[in-house]
Enzyme design. Sequence first.
Site, PDB file in Angstrom:
ATOM      1  N   GLU A  91       0.821  -1.208   0.000  1.00 18.67           N
ATOM      2  CA  GLU A  91       0.000   0.000   0.000  1.00 18.67           C
ATOM      3  C   GLU A  91       0.851   1.252   0.000  1.00 18.67           C
ATOM      4  O   GLU A  91       1.957   1.290   0.530  1.00 18.67           O
ATOM      5  CB  GLU A  91      -0.931  -0.001   1.207  1.00 18.67           C
ATOM      6  CG  GLU A  91      -1.962  -1.103   1.058  1.00 18.67           C
ATOM      7  CD  GLU A  91      -3.243  -0.818   1.816  1.00 18.67           C
ATOM      8  OE1 GLU A  91      -4.132  -1.653   1.750  1.00 18.67           O
ATOM      9  OE2 GLU A  91      -3.359   0.239   2.462  1.00 18.67           O
TER      10      GLU A  91
ATOM     11  N   CYS B 125       3.569   8.420   1.179  1.00 20.45           N
ATOM     12  CA  CYS B 125       4.116   7.483   2.163  1.00 20.45           C
ATOM     13  C   CYS B 125       4.264   6.124   1.464  1.00 20.45           C
ATOM     14  O   CYS B 125       3.273   5.527   1.058  1.00 20.45           O
ATOM     15  CB  CYS B 125       3.134   7.407   3.334  1.00 20.45           C
ATOM     16  SG  CYS B 125       3.624   6.274   4.624  1.00 20.45           S
TER      17      CYS B 125
ATOM     18  N   CYS C 286       7.640  -7.216   7.171  1.00 19.10           N
ATOM     19  CA  CYS C 286       8.813  -6.691   7.870  1.00 19.10           C
ATOM     20  C   CYS C 286       9.320  -7.780   8.804  1.00 19.10           C
ATOM     21  O   CYS C 286       8.550  -8.556   9.345  1.00 19.10           O
ATOM     22  CB  CYS C 286       8.439  -5.443   8.678  1.00 19.10           C
ATOM     23  SG  CYS C 286       9.876  -4.600   9.396  1.00 19.10           S
TER      24      CYS C 286
ATOM     25  N   CYS D  64       8.607  -5.291  15.832  1.00 22.29           N
ATOM     26  CA  CYS D  64       8.259  -4.284  16.834  1.00 22.29           C
ATOM     27  C   CYS D  64       6.862  -4.616  17.370  1.00 22.29           C
ATOM     28  O   CYS D  64       5.933  -4.851  16.597  1.00 22.29           O
ATOM     29  CB  CYS D  64       8.271  -2.879  16.225  1.00 22.29           C
ATOM     30  SG  CYS D  64       9.880  -2.440  15.544  1.00 22.29           S
TER      31      CYS D  64
ATOM     32  N   CYS E 269       3.530  -2.768  16.263  1.00 13.83           N
ATOM     33  CA  CYS E 269       3.369  -2.510  14.826  1.00 13.83           C
ATOM     34  C   CYS E 269       2.670  -3.679  14.147  1.00 13.83           C
ATOM     35  O   CYS E 269       3.081  -4.826  14.290  1.00 13.83           O
ATOM     36  CB  CYS E 269       4.728  -2.273  14.184  1.00 13.83           C
ATOM     37  SG  CYS E 269       4.623  -2.056  12.401  1.00 13.83           S
TER      38      CYS E 269
ATOM     39  N   GLU F 172      11.170  -2.134   6.586  1.00 11.64           N
ATOM     40  CA  GLU F 172      12.317  -1.407   7.141  1.00 11.64           C
ATOM     41  C   GLU F 172      13.244  -1.053   5.969  1.00 11.64           C
ATOM     42  O   GLU F 172      13.937  -1.931   5.422  1.00 11.64           O
ATOM     43  CB  GLU F 172      13.029  -2.294   8.170  1.00 11.64           C
ATOM     44  CG  GLU F 172      14.406  -1.821   8.589  1.00 11.64           C
ATOM     45  CD  GLU F 172      14.454  -0.357   9.007  1.00 11.64           C
ATOM     46  OE1 GLU F 172      13.676   0.061   9.870  1.00 11.64           O
ATOM     47  OE2 GLU F 172      15.294   0.384   8.438  1.00 11.64           O
TER      48      GLU F 172
ATOM     49  N   SER G 115      12.757   6.583   7.112  1.00 10.10           N
ATOM     50  CA  SER G 115      12.448   6.276   8.516  1.00 10.10           C
ATOM     51  C   SER G 115      12.974   4.887   8.843  1.00 10.10           C
ATOM     52  O   SER G 115      12.698   3.926   8.132  1.00 10.10           O
ATOM     53  CB  SER G 115      10.935   6.327   8.724  1.00 10.10           C
ATOM     54  OG  SER G 115      10.610   5.973  10.054  1.00 10.10           O
TER      55      SER G 115
ATOM     56  N   SER H 203      12.832   5.701  14.542  1.00 11.36           N
ATOM     57  CA  SER H 203      11.754   5.223  15.409  1.00 11.36           C
ATOM     58  C   SER H 203      12.330   4.889  16.775  1.00 11.36           C
ATOM     59  O   SER H 203      12.805   3.787  17.000  1.00 11.36           O
ATOM     60  CB  SER H 203      11.103   3.988  14.774  1.00 11.36           C
ATOM     61  OG  SER H 203      10.439   4.367  13.591  1.00 11.36           O
ATOM     62  N   LEU H 204      12.260   5.855  17.679  1.00 10.88           N
ATOM     63  CA  LEU H 204      12.885   5.679  18.998  1.00 10.88           C
ATOM     64  C   LEU H 204      11.930   4.985  19.967  1.00 10.88           C
ATOM     65  O   LEU H 204      12.227   3.924  20.504  1.00 10.88           O
ATOM     66  CB  LEU H 204      13.327   7.047  19.525  1.00 10.88           C
ATOM     67  CG  LEU H 204      14.189   7.044  20.770  1.00 10.88           C
ATOM     68  CD1 LEU H 204      15.497   6.295  20.549  1.00 10.88           C
ATOM     69  CD2 LEU H 204      14.489   8.477  21.221  1.00 10.88           C
TER      70      LEU H 204
ATOM     71  N   ASN I  19      -2.054   3.767  17.125  1.00 10.06           N
ATOM     72  CA  ASN I  19      -3.239   3.318  16.393  1.00 10.06           C
ATOM     73  C   ASN I  19      -3.436   1.829  16.653  1.00 10.06           C
ATOM     74  O   ASN I  19      -2.631   1.017  16.216  1.00 10.06           O
ATOM     75  CB  ASN I  19      -3.068   3.550  14.887  1.00 10.06           C
ATOM     76  CG  ASN I  19      -3.329   4.987  14.530  1.00 10.06           C
ATOM     77  OD1 ASN I  19      -4.325   5.580  14.955  1.00 10.06           O
ATOM     78  ND2 ASN I  19      -2.428   5.581  13.774  1.00 10.06           N
TER      79      ASN I  19
ATOM     80  N   CYS J 209      -2.115   5.412  10.236  1.00 17.95           N
ATOM     81  CA  CYS J 209      -1.115   4.519  10.832  1.00 17.95           C
ATOM     82  C   CYS J 209      -1.824   3.315  11.432  1.00 17.95           C
ATOM     83  O   CYS J 209      -2.760   3.468  12.201  1.00 17.95           O
ATOM     84  CB  CYS J 209      -0.379   5.202  11.980  1.00 17.95           C
ATOM     85  SG  CYS J 209       0.197   6.840  11.655  1.00 17.95           S
TER      86      CYS J 209
HETATM   87  N1  SAH Z   1      10.404   0.438   9.606  1.00 16.46           N
HETATM   88  C1  SAH Z   1      10.566   1.845   9.575  1.00 16.46           C
HETATM   89  C2  SAH Z   1       9.550   2.610   8.746  1.00 16.46           C
HETATM   90  C3  SAH Z   1       8.068   2.284   8.859  1.00 16.46           C
HETATM   91  S1  SAH Z   1       7.191   2.686  10.248  1.00 16.46           S
HETATM   92  C4  SAH Z   1      10.641   2.401  10.977  1.00 16.46           C
HETATM   93  O1  SAH Z   1      10.549   1.626  11.912  1.00 16.46           O
HETATM   94  O2  SAH Z   1      10.862   3.597  11.143  1.00 16.46           O
HETATM   95  C5  SAH Z   1       6.724   4.318  10.325  1.00 16.46           C
HETATM   96  C6  SAH Z   1       6.392   4.726  11.774  1.00 16.46           C
HETATM   97  O3  SAH Z   1       5.083   4.254  12.232  1.00 16.46           O
HETATM   98  C7  SAH Z   1       7.390   4.154  12.744  1.00 16.46           C
HETATM   99  O4  SAH Z   1       7.830   5.135  13.624  1.00 16.46           O
HETATM  100  C8  SAH Z   1       6.567   3.087  13.431  1.00 16.46           C
HETATM  101  O5  SAH Z   1       7.131   2.755  14.640  1.00 16.46           O
HETATM  102  C9  SAH Z   1       5.199   3.732  13.528  1.00 16.46           C
HETATM  103  N2  SAH Z   1       4.115   2.793  13.851  1.00 16.46           N
HETATM  104  C10 SAH Z   1       4.079   1.469  13.630  1.00 16.46           C
HETATM  105  N3  SAH Z   1       2.932   0.913  14.083  1.00 16.46           N
HETATM  106  C11 SAH Z   1       2.217   1.913  14.606  1.00 16.46           C
HETATM  107  C12 SAH Z   1       0.935   1.980  15.217  1.00 16.46           C
HETATM  108  N4  SAH Z   1       0.177   0.900  15.375  1.00 16.46           N
HETATM  109  N5  SAH Z   1       0.488   3.178  15.640  1.00 16.46           N
HETATM  110  C13 SAH Z   1       1.247   4.298  15.447  1.00 16.46           C
HETATM  111  N6  SAH Z   1       2.451   4.293  14.862  1.00 16.46           N
HETATM  112  C14 SAH Z   1       2.950   3.121  14.461  1.00 16.46           C
END
Ligand code: SAH
Length: 377
Positions: free
Chosen positions: A97, A110, A117, A121, A124, A171, A202, A224-225, A302, A345
């Site tokens: 998507e 985006c 992935c 995480c 996610c 990623e 990102s 993504s911290l 989300n 998201c």
């Molecule tokens: N893998 C990469 C890029 C994709 S994620 C990364 O980790 O940065 C883009 C952003 O959305 C990241 O900061 C991720 O942690 C965040 N994200 C993932 N799942 C989410 C959720 N359920 N709600 C809000 N943000 C989320």
Amino acid sequence: MSTSPANPLNLLGMPRKRLAEQFEQWGERGFRATQLIKWIHQRGVTDFTAMTDLSKALRERLGQVAEIDLPEIALERSSDDGTVKWVLRLADGNAIETVFIPEDDRGTLCISSQVGCALDCTFCSTAQQGFNRNLTAHEIIGQIWLANSRLPVPEGRSRAVTNVVFMGMGEPLANFDAVVDAIDLMLDDNAYGLSKRRVTLSTSGLVPALDRLGEVTDVALAVSLHAPNDALRDRLVPINRKYPIRELLEACRRYTRDGARHHRVTFEYVLLAGINDQPEHARELIDLLRDVPCKINLIPFNPFPGSPFVRPSMNAVHAFERLLGDAGFVTIIRRTRGDDIDAACGQLVGQVADRSGRGARMIRLHAALPQRVGATA
Ligand code: SAH
């Protein structure tokens, strides 16, 4: 499109230098690559026969050995707020998507970099689906090509897409070569001509790949911290066990060190109720990032089916933001856009082909939508 029988070379994702080498191999002059790239990426032409400044012989040759092949649009949905979401079907049956988010002064796309992935995480939804494969450079750049071809061009702009963020599925640093090739085309004046500040990669923090990225490009960086200490980040972003926060921050410093790289790192911080959204977390974050030139992007979680986390109240989100703001950090709460079309998201849905070939299963993906203002709906 090519009508050629055997394995035509897809030229869509080839950076100009590589295409020039390819042309030279075919006994053509290298500058033909620039002409071809303009046809493909600026004019949106995929039919070699229409490329009238190339010789007829070359056009015929290209038609025999090459193609410009794009993912197929399986679904296009527009939101009341102008957000557009596409489900793109890939040649092998997988689907990804892409989401377009219009704002007054920009149009941000985006994009996805992988099918699924591998990073796991915990908050996610993409992680739940596992990893299928990397996207090719043409599947990555094809997302921009298609979006530009489908969207009206606002007055005063040459194209709808002005900014690109690698914040869809996957990623990007785990798909290094294809992502770097696609970035090359995004920045190439003969292709999309985006400035490096309008392309944001990102990452969850693959430190060696981030260092390599700094050697070949200096697009804007988002990290993504999500946690202010290793104990918590180990749980939320498991790659932290391999590359802990201190190493990650050092890599961020190296990436932005060069004087030409005056943009700051953006730290993304998903707010999970009761987990990482308390005042003590904000204070710890302030101490951690005190010396790092950065912006902080707060993303209220989300939820998705089966997820163990809860989105904090907007009061808690604003309280967190205030603490960071008072400490002098530029802090943004990312607004949810396109939730009426499942494009926010954590709401994206794609399909991963069943490797047995017996059908496809639906998967849920996330895409983090870059927003600068406002509160989550
Ligand atoms: N893998 C990469 C890029 C994709 S994620 C990364 O980790 O940065 C883009 C952003 O959305 C990241 O900061 C991720 O942690 C965040 N994200 C993932 N799942 C989410 C959720 N359920 N709600 C809000 N943000 C989320």
